[in-house]
Design a protein around this motif. Structure first.
Motif, short mmCIF file in Angstrom:
data_model
loop_
_atom_site.label_atom_id
_atom_site.label_comp_id
_atom_site.label_asym_id
_atom_site.label_seq_id
_atom_site.Cartn_x
_atom_site.Cartn_y
_atom_site.Cartn_z
N LYS A 326 0.77 -1.24 0.04
CA LYS A 326 0.04 0.12 -0.05
C LYS A 326 0.73 1.26 0.06
O LYS A 326 0.42 2.31 0.42
CB LYS A 326 -1.00 -0.04 1.25
CG LYS A 326 -2.14 -0.83 1.16
CD LYS A 326 -3.29 -0.76 2.07
CE LYS A 326 -4.51 -1.58 1.76
NZ LYS A 326 -5.34 -1.38 2.50
N SER A 347 -11.22 2.63 -9.85
CA SER A 347 -10.99 1.31 -9.36
C SER A 347 -12.15 0.38 -9.43
O SER A 347 -13.29 1.05 -9.63
CB SER A 347 -11.02 1.38 -7.87
OG SER A 347 -11.84 1.61 -7.12
N SER A 386 -6.53 -0.64 -6.65
CA SER A 386 -6.33 -2.07 -6.48
C SER A 386 -5.79 -2.52 -7.56
O SER A 386 -5.66 -1.77 -8.79
CB SER A 386 -7.50 -2.80 -5.86
OG SER A 386 -8.50 -2.52 -6.94
N THR A 387 -5.37 -3.92 -7.77
CA THR A 387 -4.95 -4.28 -9.00
C THR A 387 -5.91 -4.11 -9.98
O THR A 387 -7.16 -4.66 -9.72
CB THR A 387 -4.47 -5.85 -8.69
OG1 THR A 387 -3.46 -5.88 -7.77
CG2 THR A 387 -3.82 -6.30 -10.02
#
Length: 396
Positions: A326, A347, A386-387
């Protein structure tokens, strides 16, 4: 008593997957299912597409997520193509995707005899009435992807009369030909549109020539169809009982995919109004929009003859590939940006957050002020990232 929209079944949201990353993006942003192609027999030869091993991994991944994968076999195959099809069907039977999308009756017959996989009839088959739908149903099809030229009442009529599942295209590029069956590329480039070789000749300008003087009077985009956008019609499509809503675009960007799936998902789930969803769709590159034939607008409202470039207010910067503690985001960069640019992060959770990167490191851990496309870089972590988050730049 008539059901309200809130109590009707919400249709499946079906998204394109041009490669494995796009598959993960589509499912992460809210698609219920994806469609993809193997290395043969589809209509997008220029897409990255999936090897047999990739298809197997895709189906396993979707199963873990409770989602579905449909494999397209929608080319119109010649005898030389058919010779290679049985082996591929045997591979698919062992993998068990959730459906095969087929245009050709010969392919349908062979798939029925060699697999137990549900069979869907492609829009390329141009199903425009309940009798044709019934014919395909009796041949083994469980779903019809109806011709793009139909109105919503016609789609509803086919479903009610034939009792077969009905899927419709709701968003993306349109074709000037009848349900995609075009041969301009065959004549102008020697590439078969109906076996995946389309060069999009309809997008080009055409000269209008005075036959007496042979002078060019003017040039125009006589066949440049606007992009399809039906987000305002979602309540009507639900009311009509349509089973699956399909987004076009296996060769389009990660940003297009994430944004389009998000907006339709939000409207289907009543998180935003169709007007709000449409405003977000207008931001991403498009040829201007039309509801096409769903409301019987068969006139110049569907063709953009004055095309002067794509409409857009946001550009695609990159995709977040990984996050480290993070603190750092690893970004696959598609367009240039610098440490002073104001960017946006979208996201899978639905948030869009503005940020300034403040620092950029290349993969040698060197600090740089600016990065070009097609690079992997590291930038500071952004809250809610996030990914598979999308990084973009708003020019509005």
């Amino acid at each position: 008593m008539k059901k309200t929209l809130e109590h009707r079944n919400i249709p499946e949201l079906l998204a394109p997957a041009g490669n494995s990353e796009k598959l993960r993006i589509a499912l992460a942003y809210g698609a219920d299912a994806v469609y993809l192609a193997g290395k043969q027999f589809g209509l997008r030869k220029s897409a990255e597409n999936f090897s047999n091993i990739d298809i197997e991994k895709a189906v396993k991944y979707a199963n873990l997520k409770g989602k579905k994968v449909y494999v397209v076999l929608n080319g119109f195959l010649h005898a030389s193509d058919m010779a290679q099809l049985p082996q591929f069907l045997d591979v698919l039977e062992s993998i068990q995707p959730h459906g095969l999308i087929i245009s050709d009756f010969g392919v349908m017959s062979l798939a029925k005899s060699r697999t137990t996989i549900p069979l869907h009839v492609s829009t390329q088959a141009s199903v425009t009435n309940e009798f044709t739908a019934q014919y395909w149903k009796e041949a083994g099809a469980s779903r019809i992807i109806v011709a793009r030229e139909l109105s919503i009442p016609e789609c509803e009529h086919i479903k009610k009369q034939s009792g077969i599942e009905v899927e419709v295209f709701i968003h993306g590029a349109m074709c000037a030909s009848y349900s995609g069956k075009c041969v301009i590329s065959n004549y102008t480039a020697g590439r078969d549109s109906n076996r995946g070789g389309c060069i999009q000749s309809c997008r080009h300008t055409f000269d209008v020539v005075d036959t007496d003087t042979e002078n060019i009077d003017y040039s125009t985009h006589i066949m440049n169809a606007k992009d399809l956008n039906t987000i305002s019609l979602i309540p009507k499509l639900i009311e009509a009982g349509i089973d699956s809503l399909k987004i076009e675009g296996r060769m389009k960007s990660n940003m297009y995919l994430a944004n389009t799936v998000t907006q339709y998902r939000n409207v289907l789930d009543n998180h935003v109004s169709p007007q709000e969803g449409d405003a977000a769709l207008q931001q991403v590159s498009n040829r201007s929009f039309t509801p096409a034939f769903f409301e019987n607008t068969q006139n110049n409202q569907t063709i953009n003859t004055d095309f002067n470039g794509y409409n857009k207010s946001v550009s695609f910067i990159g995709t977040v590939k990984a996050i480290k503690d993070k603190k750092i985001m690893l970004v696959n960069v598609k367009s240039d940006f610098s440490i002073t640019d104001t960017l946006e992060l979208q996201s899978p959770k639905g948030r869009i957050q503005k940020f300034v990167p403040t620092s950029i490191q290349n993969m040698n851990e060197e600090f740089i002020h600016h990065t070009k496309g097609h690079k992997l870089v590291q930038i500071p972590f952004v809250d809610a990232a996030s990914t598979l988050s999308i990084i973009r730049k708003n020019h509005g």
